[in-house]
Design a protein around this motif. Structure first.
Motif, PDB file in Angstrom:
ATOM      1  N   ALA A   1       7.702   9.135   2.712  1.00  0.00           N
ATOM      2  CA  ALA A   1       6.334   8.637   2.495  1.00  0.00           C
ATOM      3  C   ALA A   1       5.346   9.306   3.451  1.00  0.00           C
ATOM      4  O   ALA A   1       4.174   9.464   3.122  1.00  0.00           O
ATOM      5  CB  ALA A   1       6.301   7.120   2.668  1.00  0.00           C
ATOM      6  N   ASP A   2       5.809   9.710   4.624  1.00  0.00           N
ATOM      7  CA  ASP A   2       4.931  10.374   5.596  1.00  0.00           C
ATOM      8  C   ASP A   2       4.586  11.798   5.184  1.00  0.00           C
ATOM      9  O   ASP A   2       3.448  12.228   5.333  1.00  0.00           O
ATOM     10  CB  ASP A   2       5.572  10.401   6.985  1.00  0.00           C
ATOM     11  CG  ASP A   2       5.595   9.039   7.644  1.00  0.00           C
ATOM     12  OD1 ASP A   2       4.739   8.192   7.303  1.00  0.00           O
ATOM     13  OD2 ASP A   2       6.464   8.818   8.498  1.00  0.00           O
ATOM     14  N   ASN A   3       5.563  12.557   4.690  1.00  0.00           N
ATOM     15  CA  ASN A   3       5.282  13.957   4.371  1.00  0.00           C
ATOM     16  C   ASN A   3       4.997  14.202   2.884  1.00  0.00           C
ATOM     17  O   ASN A   3       4.703  15.320   2.479  1.00  0.00           O
ATOM     18  CB  ASN A   3       6.403  14.888   4.859  1.00  0.00           C
ATOM     19  CG  ASN A   3       7.712  14.711   4.109  1.00  0.00           C
ATOM     20  OD1 ASN A   3       7.788  14.175   3.015  1.00  0.00           O
ATOM     21  ND2 ASN A   3       8.781  15.180   4.729  1.00  0.00           N
ATOM     22  N   ASP A   4       5.093  13.155   2.072  1.00  0.00           N
ATOM     23  CA  ASP A   4       4.837  13.271   0.634  1.00  0.00           C
ATOM     24  C   ASP A   4       4.147  11.996   0.137  1.00  0.00           C
ATOM     25  O   ASP A   4       4.670  11.272  -0.703  1.00  0.00           O
ATOM     26  CB  ASP A   4       6.165  13.496  -0.101  1.00  0.00           C
ATOM     27  CG  ASP A   4       5.992  13.825  -1.561  1.00  0.00           C
ATOM     28  OD1 ASP A   4       4.979  14.447  -1.930  1.00  0.00           O
ATOM     29  OD2 ASP A   4       6.877  13.457  -2.354  1.00  0.00           O
ATOM     30  N   PRO A   5       2.945  11.713   0.670  1.00  0.00           N
ATOM     31  CA  PRO A   5       2.309  10.425   0.391  1.00  0.00           C
ATOM     32  C   PRO A   5       1.975  10.178  -1.080  1.00  0.00           C
ATOM     33  O   PRO A   5       1.875   9.028  -1.504  1.00  0.00           O
ATOM     34  CB  PRO A   5       1.034  10.463   1.239  1.00  0.00           C
ATOM     35  CG  PRO A   5       0.769  11.902   1.486  1.00  0.00           C
ATOM     36  CD  PRO A   5       2.119  12.566   1.520  1.00  0.00           C
ATOM     37  N   TYR A   6       1.809  11.239  -1.873  1.00  0.00           N
ATOM     38  CA  TYR A   6       1.468  11.058  -3.285  1.00  0.00           C
ATOM     39  C   TYR A   6       2.680  11.177  -4.195  1.00  0.00           C
ATOM     40  O   TYR A   6       2.571  11.028  -5.405  1.00  0.00           O
ATOM     41  CB  TYR A   6       0.377  12.055  -3.705  1.00  0.00           C
ATOM     42  CG  TYR A   6      -0.871  11.884  -2.881  1.00  0.00           C
ATOM     43  CD1 TYR A   6      -1.697  10.781  -3.054  1.00  0.00           C
ATOM     44  CD2 TYR A   6      -1.197  12.799  -1.889  1.00  0.00           C
ATOM     45  CE1 TYR A   6      -2.823  10.597  -2.273  1.00  0.00           C
ATOM     46  CE2 TYR A   6      -2.330  12.631  -1.111  1.00  0.00           C
ATOM     47  CZ  TYR A   6      -3.136  11.524  -1.308  1.00  0.00           C
ATOM     48  OH  TYR A   6      -4.256  11.353  -0.520  1.00  0.00           O
ATOM     49  N   GLY A   7       3.841  11.480  -3.615  1.00  0.00           N
ATOM     50  CA  GLY A   7       5.084  11.536  -4.379  1.00  0.00           C
ATOM     51  C   GLY A   7       5.192  12.703  -5.332  1.00  0.00           C
ATOM     52  O   GLY A   7       5.968  12.657  -6.285  1.00  0.00           O
TER      53      GLY A   7
END
Length: 109
Positions: free
Chosen positions: A53-59
């Motif tokens: 979630a920190d490095n890929d907040p938009y998924g």
């Protein structure tokens, strides 16, 4: 994660793992490290799966960071129209989107 984000992530992952259905741009900084280093970096990008979630907040699995020989390496996706003249109108639609994966040293960002 939205349905569009999940579709984009799946398309990005498939293209990144295979380097098919996309263009891969390797910057001069990566190339200057030599052929062996470049091959190892490309392999590391293809096998990257440490999304959080920190490095890929938009998924969307559209950016990543690896470390090679003490150097930070970034990779990122851009979505262009098929003429590469502007952004894609819909990155979930492969009939109107050309994916471009850029692999660079962090200092080149």
């Amino acid at each position: 994660m939205t349905d569009d984000a999940a579709k984009i992530a799946a398309l990005n992952d498939r293209a990144r793992r295979s380097f098919m259905d996309c263009r891969v741009v390797v910057t001069q900084g990566i190339q200057m490290l030599g052929e062996d280093a470049t091959a190892q970096i490309l392999s590391a990008v293809q096998s990257f799966d440490a999304f959080t979630a920190d490095n890929d907040p938009y998924g969307e699995h559209d950016f990543g960071k690896i470390t090679y020989a003490g150097k930070d390496v970034f990779w990122k996706w851009d979505y262009c129209d098929l003429d590469f003249s502007m952004h894609s109108p819909d990155p979930t639609d492969t009939t109107v989107t050309a994916r471009v994966l850029t692999i660079m040293l962090a200092e080149e960002y």
